[in-house]
Design an enzyme around this catalytic site. Structure first.
Site, PDB file in Angstrom:
ATOM      1  N   LYS A 195       6.020  11.443   4.720  1.00 43.03           N
ATOM      2  CA  LYS A 195       7.148  10.577   4.397  1.00 43.03           C
ATOM      3  C   LYS A 195       7.206  10.355   2.885  1.00 43.03           C
ATOM      4  CE  LYS A 195       7.643   6.083   4.048  1.00 43.03           C
ATOM      5  NZ  LYS A 195       8.559   5.976   2.928  1.00 43.03           N
ATOM      6  N   GLU A 269      -5.246   6.178  -2.084  1.00 37.44           N
ATOM      7  CA  GLU A 269      -5.196   6.245  -3.548  1.00 37.44           C
ATOM      8  C   GLU A 269      -4.246   5.132  -3.973  1.00 37.44           C
ATOM      9  OE1 GLU A 269      -4.003   6.464  -6.838  1.00 37.44           O
ATOM     10  OE2 GLU A 269      -3.112   8.457  -6.600  1.00 37.44           O
ATOM     11  N   CYS A 303      -0.329   5.290 -11.641  1.00 38.03           N
ATOM     12  CA  CYS A 303      -1.417   4.452 -11.126  1.00 38.03           C
ATOM     13  C   CYS A 303      -2.595   4.440 -12.090  1.00 38.03           C
ATOM     14  CB  CYS A 303      -1.849   4.931  -9.752  1.00 38.03           C
ATOM     15  SG  CYS A 303      -2.024   6.699  -9.660  1.00 38.03           S
ATOM     16  N   GLU A 400      -1.420  -5.041 -11.964  1.00 35.24           N
ATOM     17  CA  GLU A 400      -0.767  -3.759 -12.262  1.00 35.24           C
ATOM     18  C   GLU A 400       0.723  -4.015 -12.493  1.00 35.24           C
ATOM     19  OE1 GLU A 400      -0.460  -0.849  -9.014  1.00 35.24           O
ATOM     20  OE2 GLU A 400      -1.094   0.674 -10.442  1.00 35.24           O
TER      21      GLU A 400
HETATM   22  P1  NDP Z   1       4.296   0.832  -1.511  1.00 35.43           P
HETATM   23  O1  NDP Z   1       2.830   0.833  -1.403  1.00 35.43           O
HETATM   24  O2  NDP Z   1       5.068  -0.137  -0.715  1.00 35.43           O
HETATM   25  O3  NDP Z   1       4.872   2.269  -1.173  1.00 35.43           O
HETATM   26  C1  NDP Z   1       4.144   3.473  -1.067  1.00 35.43           C
HETATM   27  C2  NDP Z   1       4.588   4.249   0.170  1.00 35.43           C
HETATM   28  O4  NDP Z   1       4.207   3.557   1.350  1.00 35.43           O
HETATM   29  C3  NDP Z   1       6.092   4.419   0.276  1.00 35.43           C
HETATM   30  O5  NDP Z   1       6.394   5.656   0.868  1.00 35.43           O
HETATM   31  C4  NDP Z   1       6.459   3.267   1.175  1.00 35.43           C
HETATM   32  O6  NDP Z   1       7.702   3.434   1.764  1.00 35.43           O
HETATM   33  C5  NDP Z   1       5.341   3.298   2.177  1.00 35.43           C
HETATM   34  N1  NDP Z   1       5.116   2.060   2.901  1.00 35.43           N
HETATM   35  C6  NDP Z   1       5.530   0.815   2.606  1.00 35.43           C
HETATM   36  N2  NDP Z   1       5.096  -0.070   3.525  1.00 35.43           N
HETATM   37  C7  NDP Z   1       4.375   0.636   4.431  1.00 35.43           C
HETATM   38  C8  NDP Z   1       3.635   0.292   5.607  1.00 35.43           C
HETATM   39  N3  NDP Z   1       3.549  -0.957   6.046  1.00 35.43           N
HETATM   40  N4  NDP Z   1       3.010   1.276   6.302  1.00 35.43           N
HETATM   41  C9  NDP Z   1       3.049   2.541   5.864  1.00 35.43           C
HETATM   42  N5  NDP Z   1       3.733   2.926   4.763  1.00 35.43           N
HETATM   43  C10 NDP Z   1       4.378   1.987   4.039  1.00 35.43           C
HETATM   44  O7  NDP Z   1       4.682   0.691  -3.012  1.00 35.43           O
HETATM   45  P2  NDP Z   1       6.095   0.219  -3.592  1.00 35.43           P
HETATM   46  O8  NDP Z   1       6.942   1.379  -3.759  1.00 35.43           O
HETATM   47  O9  NDP Z   1       6.675  -0.914  -2.800  1.00 35.43           O
HETATM   48  O10 NDP Z   1       5.654  -0.356  -4.986  1.00 35.43           O
HETATM   49  C11 NDP Z   1       5.062  -1.650  -5.070  1.00 35.43           C
HETATM   50  C12 NDP Z   1       4.001  -1.684  -6.145  1.00 35.43           C
HETATM   51  O11 NDP Z   1       2.955  -0.805  -5.784  1.00 35.43           O
HETATM   52  C13 NDP Z   1       4.475  -1.166  -7.475  1.00 35.43           C
HETATM   53  O12 NDP Z   1       5.077  -2.167  -8.195  1.00 35.43           O
HETATM   54  C14 NDP Z   1       3.206  -0.682  -8.084  1.00 35.43           C
HETATM   55  O13 NDP Z   1       2.539  -1.753  -8.703  1.00 35.43           O
HETATM   56  C15 NDP Z   1       2.392  -0.212  -6.925  1.00 35.43           C
HETATM   57  N6  NDP Z   1       2.442   1.255  -6.731  1.00 35.43           N
HETATM   58  C16 NDP Z   1       1.323   1.954  -6.990  1.00 35.43           C
HETATM   59  C17 NDP Z   1       1.344   3.329  -6.850  1.00 35.43           C
HETATM   60  C18 NDP Z   1       0.142   4.133  -7.134  1.00 35.43           C
HETATM   61  O14 NDP Z   1       0.238   5.346  -7.223  1.00 35.43           O
HETATM   62  N7  NDP Z   1      -1.002   3.543  -7.244  1.00 35.43           N
HETATM   63  C19 NDP Z   1       2.531   4.055  -6.450  1.00 35.43           C
HETATM   64  C20 NDP Z   1       3.658   3.202  -6.130  1.00 35.43           C
HETATM   65  C21 NDP Z   1       3.581   1.872  -6.293  1.00 35.43           C
HETATM   66  P3  NDP Z   1       9.018   2.953   0.950  1.00 35.43           P
HETATM   67  O15 NDP Z   1       9.043   3.581  -0.351  1.00 35.43           O
HETATM   68  O16 NDP Z   1      10.096   3.458   1.785  1.00 35.43           O
HETATM   69  O17 NDP Z   1       8.899   1.460   0.894  1.00 35.43           O
END
Ligand code: NDP
Length: 491
Positions: A195, A269, A303, A400
């Protein structure tokens, strides 16, 4: 009239040296109005859709399927069938051919992918073109090489594929994260349900076209789009044997709780708050470039971004001075312009999160610096920002931000640098700038971070493992280590 004056007459010296726009054409990208889910090699019509936009212009690009539990179930069933009906039993050298093919097609179509990545995600075209795409192809090439050598990678351990891998990825490196996840999984003989993030599904959907072009057997890779609910349905599905997740620490922890006791394998990660440590013997101009690359690359949506700069006190002033001067030269704007250094913030949600933390930084007493720059009127933008006078306890030094915001702190001795750098719940990456090799080695041993860069930052290579300590997650992606989460060993 002298020669010089004559020349000036013909070609007047420009009044300012600003770059002229150099936009990359979008014509190479053919968007469909509406996309379904890619299941069993076919497009599955979605029951519900949402719109995906360009964060630089807020223009709607396409309608995307919101995956339901039924869609996920179909994808997992297709993946199970493909696993049982041939893929897991195929000789590694045969699987490798498909990975090589995918890698080559990505290279051939790299401009198309790079433009689409910048359009949908807001990152500068020079980054998608020169970083995301070459690295995505390199991951497929690299893991293609391992597919028929698993017995040698894990001698006497009889490696076997795990089964169906559920993979959930974020929006900061959409295609690259897909490559990090899919390449090792299918090289080891697993099948996949992936996804992409809600805001950046388009390159994953274009990738389905590559899978067809490469004639990958149907069902080996399935892509279901949607928001967190779709991700949760993948995590909870009984037919999934392994979950690989990249994203926020909060969601990572929730996934870990849900999987406890299920026997499913898991790698996480998660976030980071990396220290970039500059000693007084380092080459300052080089360090400034590393600091800029560390935090403003991909708008700081990284990240492992070097979001906490630790400057040794004796060079604090010249370093900050040089940094501020360098910031004045950063070009913020149209992601499709080849001159752009800092593109659009990925979403309204992320912009608000950055704004909130920056306000908190100001209220807590940090000093803010932002260079002069004119931001486009539409879209989501944030000026590259530096905070000085930051105390360790401030939110901007602890949380972060995931945006182009740097917090500068100071230290006197290497011991103090280590103590401060490790004072975070995260442990993903760190940077050390010094001319002394022995100090680099000592620091690398002391820093609780999965990756430590020396006199550079944000360097990636498919051969080297990447992953975190503490709340940055567990498991490694890349390198030989990246194979292990996708294998079981019957000893
Ligand atoms: P999320 O952790 O919500 O999203 C990462 C992925 O997980 C997306 O595909 C998301 O879907 C999906 N997801 C969300 N909720 C669930 C769940 N309950 N079960 C399984 N999968 C789920 O990150 P966000 O995009 O909301 O970003 C929020 C914060 O996270 C950012 O502000 C940043 O600080 C941090 N972040 C860190 C990252 C890293 O690489 N370490 C990457 C992205 C964000 P969908 O996008 O459709 O919500």
């Amino acid at each position: 009239m002298t020669d010089i004056e004559q020349k000036r007459d013909r070609a007047p010296v420009p009044k300012d040296w600003a770059y002229a726009p150099a936009p990359e054409s979008r014509d190479i990208v053919r968007l469909r109005e509406r996309y379904g889910h890619f299941v069993g090699g076919e497009w599955l019509e979605p029951t519900e859709t949402y719109e995906t936009i360009s964060p630089a212009t807020e223009e709607q690009l396409a309608l995307i399927g919101q995956g339901t539990e039924q869609d996920v179930d179909r994808a997992v069933t297709a993946a199970r069938e493909a696993f049982a009906n041939g893929w897991s039993g195929l000789p590694g050298s045969e699987r490798a051919k498909y990975l090589f093919r995918i890698a080559r097609i990505l290279q051939e179509r790299s401009r198309e992918f790079a433009v689409l990545e910048s359009l949908n995600g807001g990152k500068p075209i020079k980054e998608s073109r020169d970083v995301d795409l070459p690295l995505a192809a390199a991951h497929f090439f690299y893991y293609a090489g391992w597919a028929d050598k698993l017995e040698y990678a894990f001698p006497n351990r009889r490696p076997k594929p795990v089964g169906v891998a559920g993979q959930i990825i974020p929006w900061n490196f959409p295609l690259l994260m897909l490559a990090w996840k899919i390449a090792p999984a299918i090289a080891c003989g697993n099948t996949v349900v992936l996804k992409p993030a809600e805001t950046t599904p388009l390159t994953a959907l274009l990738f389905c076209d590559v899978l067809r072009q490469a004639e990958l057997p149907p069902g080996v890779v399935n892509i279901v789009t949607g928001d967190g609910r779709t991700g949760a349905a993948i995590v909870d599905h009984e037919g999934v044997d392994k979950i690989a997740f990249t994203g926020s620490t909060e969601v990572g922890k929730a996934i870990q709780r849900r999987l406890a006791g299920t026997g499913k394998k898991l790698t996480l990660e998660l976030g980071g708050k990396a220290a970039n440590i500059v000693f007084d013997d380092s080459a300052l101009d080089q360090a400034v470039e590393g600091i800029v690359n560390g935090i403003y690359f991909n708008q700081g949506h990284v990240c492992c971004a070097g979001s906490r700069l630790f400057a040794q006190e004796s060079i604090y002033e010249p370093l900050v001075e040089k940094l501020k001067r360098r910031l004045e030269t950063l070009r913020v704007g149209d992601p499709l312009d080849k001159n752009t250094d800092v593109g659009a913030i990925n979403s309204q949600f992320q912009l608000e999160k950055i704004q909130e933390l920056v306000e908190a930084g100001k209220e807590e007493g940090a000093e803010i610096y932002q260079p002069h720059c004119r931001l486009p009127e539409k879209g989501y933008w944030f000026v590259p920002t530096v905070f000085t006078n930051v105390a360790q306890s401030y939110r901007i030094a602890q949380e972060e931000i995931f945006g182009p915001v740097l917090s500068v702190l100071t230290f006197r001795t290497p011991e103090e640098a280590v103590e401060k750098a490790n004072n975070t719940p995260y442990g993903l990456s760190a940077g050390v700038w010094t001319e002394k090799g022995s100090r680099i080695l000592w620091m690398a041993q002391q820093l609780r971070a999965g990756v430590v860069w020396a006199n550079t930052f944000n360097r990636f290579d498919p051969t080297s493992p990447f992953g975190g300590y503490k709340e940055s997650g567990f498991g490694r992606e890349g390198g030989l280590h990246g194979l292990e989460p996708y294998l079981r060993f019957d000893e």
